[in-house]
Design an enzyme around this catalytic site. Structure first.
Site, PDB file in Angstrom:
ATOM      1  N   SER A 163       0.825  -1.209   0.000  1.00  0.00           N
ATOM      2  CA  SER A 163       0.000   0.000   0.000  1.00  0.00           C
ATOM      3  C   SER A 163       0.859   1.258   0.000  1.00  0.00           C
ATOM      4  O   SER A 163       2.037   1.240   0.344  1.00  0.00           O
ATOM      5  CB  SER A 163      -0.905   0.016   1.230  1.00  0.00           C
ATOM      6  OG  SER A 163      -1.564  -1.214   1.369  1.00  0.00           O
TER       7      SER A 163
HETATM    8  N1  SAH Z   1      -0.697  -4.987   3.983  1.00  0.00           N
HETATM    9  C1  SAH Z   1       0.111  -5.294   2.812  1.00  0.00           C
HETATM   10  C2  SAH Z   1      -0.582  -4.979   1.504  1.00  0.00           C
HETATM   11  C3  SAH Z   1      -1.617  -5.973   1.243  1.00  0.00           C
HETATM   12  S1  SAH Z   1      -2.198  -6.160  -0.409  1.00  0.00           S
HETATM   13  C4  SAH Z   1       1.452  -4.624   2.885  1.00  0.00           C
HETATM   14  O1  SAH Z   1       1.739  -3.916   3.856  1.00  0.00           O
HETATM   15  O2  SAH Z   1       2.264  -4.868   1.984  1.00  0.00           O
HETATM   16  C5  SAH Z   1      -3.552  -7.209   0.015  1.00  0.00           C
HETATM   17  C6  SAH Z   1      -3.168  -8.597   0.395  1.00  0.00           C
HETATM   18  O3  SAH Z   1      -4.371  -9.246   0.797  1.00  0.00           O
HETATM   19  C7  SAH Z   1      -2.593  -9.433  -0.733  1.00  0.00           C
HETATM   20  O4  SAH Z   1      -1.320  -9.891  -0.385  1.00  0.00           O
HETATM   21  C8  SAH Z   1      -3.587 -10.579  -0.897  1.00  0.00           C
HETATM   22  O5  SAH Z   1      -2.974 -11.819  -1.181  1.00  0.00           O
HETATM   23  C9  SAH Z   1      -4.249 -10.595   0.463  1.00  0.00           C
HETATM   24  N2  SAH Z   1      -5.579 -11.222   0.498  1.00  0.00           N
HETATM   25  C10 SAH Z   1      -6.612 -11.083  -0.358  1.00  0.00           C
HETATM   26  N3  SAH Z   1      -7.659 -11.827   0.031  1.00  0.00           N
HETATM   27  C11 SAH Z   1      -7.281 -12.467   1.172  1.00  0.00           C
HETATM   28  C12 SAH Z   1      -7.918 -13.376   2.065  1.00  0.00           C
HETATM   29  N4  SAH Z   1      -9.173 -13.823   1.879  1.00  0.00           N
HETATM   30  N5  SAH Z   1      -7.221 -13.822   3.139  1.00  0.00           N
HETATM   31  C13 SAH Z   1      -5.951 -13.411   3.362  1.00  0.00           C
HETATM   32  N6  SAH Z   1      -5.297 -12.548   2.547  1.00  0.00           N
HETATM   33  C14 SAH Z   1      -5.956 -12.070   1.475  1.00  0.00           C
END
Ligand code: SAH
Length: 213
Positions: free
Chosen positions: A61
């Protein structure tokens, strides 16, 4: 490029100008080098206020959004926090400096493995990362003082609401499409939940089940 004094000053200046004013959050973001969480071609842009691609087609993000979400979460040093969407691990690392204990889950085991390696390197021993579908929360460790979701669902997932302590806060993006999403804060009290809409945002979707890698 490195997170040297001048780069840090510029990074913090941008965060403040976008509304991140909580000194504990700013301090944590000064201590965690975002460059450790971005690999390859985009590494040079780690200190710019923009989301960047990471493995598995996901994104780390935008720093100001990480700051605003962390600030809205109002984490205290005694808190047990759940993050859904580990991604690069950057958000979890910041939370680790502010909370007692952080549990973070991602549906891609490859992302969990690389985030764990960085947590080890940075000696962040109060984070536990799991590969799991985070829309079900983490029943074994529930309830949580704070929950942060970094992928967008249509509505706050029921299991996450159920795993939030009374007095707890959850911050998450919600929206029915990629284009229109709002960051909301849910506060649980004895009688139910309060919802505040914070700002428009754009996150990758919360997807059901585990990823292929
Ligand atoms: N917080 C992260 C950015 C996350 S991007 C950072 O600091 O880099 C969103 C993430 O959510 C992705 O890696 C994706 O794989 C995950 N995601 C999406 N759906 C999900 C689910 N149902 N359970 C766990 N993770 C999930």
């Amino acid at each position: 490029m490195s997170f040297d004094a001048e780069t840090k000053m510029q990074f913090l200046f941008t965060l403040r100008s976008k509304g991140v004013t909580d000194n504990r959050v700013l301090d944590a973001m000064e201590r965690i080098d975002r460059g450790r969480f971005v690999q390859g071609y985009f590494a040079d842009r780690a200190y710019e206020d923009m989301p960047l691609p990471i493995a598995c087609g996901q994104t780390i993000s935008q720093p100001s959004v990480v700051g605003l979400m962390t600030q809205a979460l109002a984490v205290s040093p005694r808190d047990k926090v759940l993050e859904v969407g580990t991604g690069s691990g950057y958000q979890a690392a910041i939370l680790a400096l502010l909370a007692r204990r952080v549990y973070t889950v991602d549906r891609h085991k490859r992302l969990v493995a690389s985030a764990r390696a960085v947590f080890d390197d940075l000696a962040l021993t109060n984070i536990t990362a799991f590969t799991a579908d985070g829309s079900f929360g983490l029943q074994d460790q529930a309830p949580f003082d704070r929950i942060i979701v970094t992928a967008a669902a249509e509505d706050p997932p029921g299991p996450l609401l159920a795993q939030l302590k009374i007095g707890g806060i959850m911050v998450l993006p919600v929206g029915q499409s990629d284009a229109v999403q709002s960051l909301i804060r849910v506060t649980r009290h004895e009688g139910g939940f309060d919802y505040d809409e914070l700002r428009p945002v754009r996150f990758v979707p919360l997807v059901e089940g585990l990823g292929k890698d």
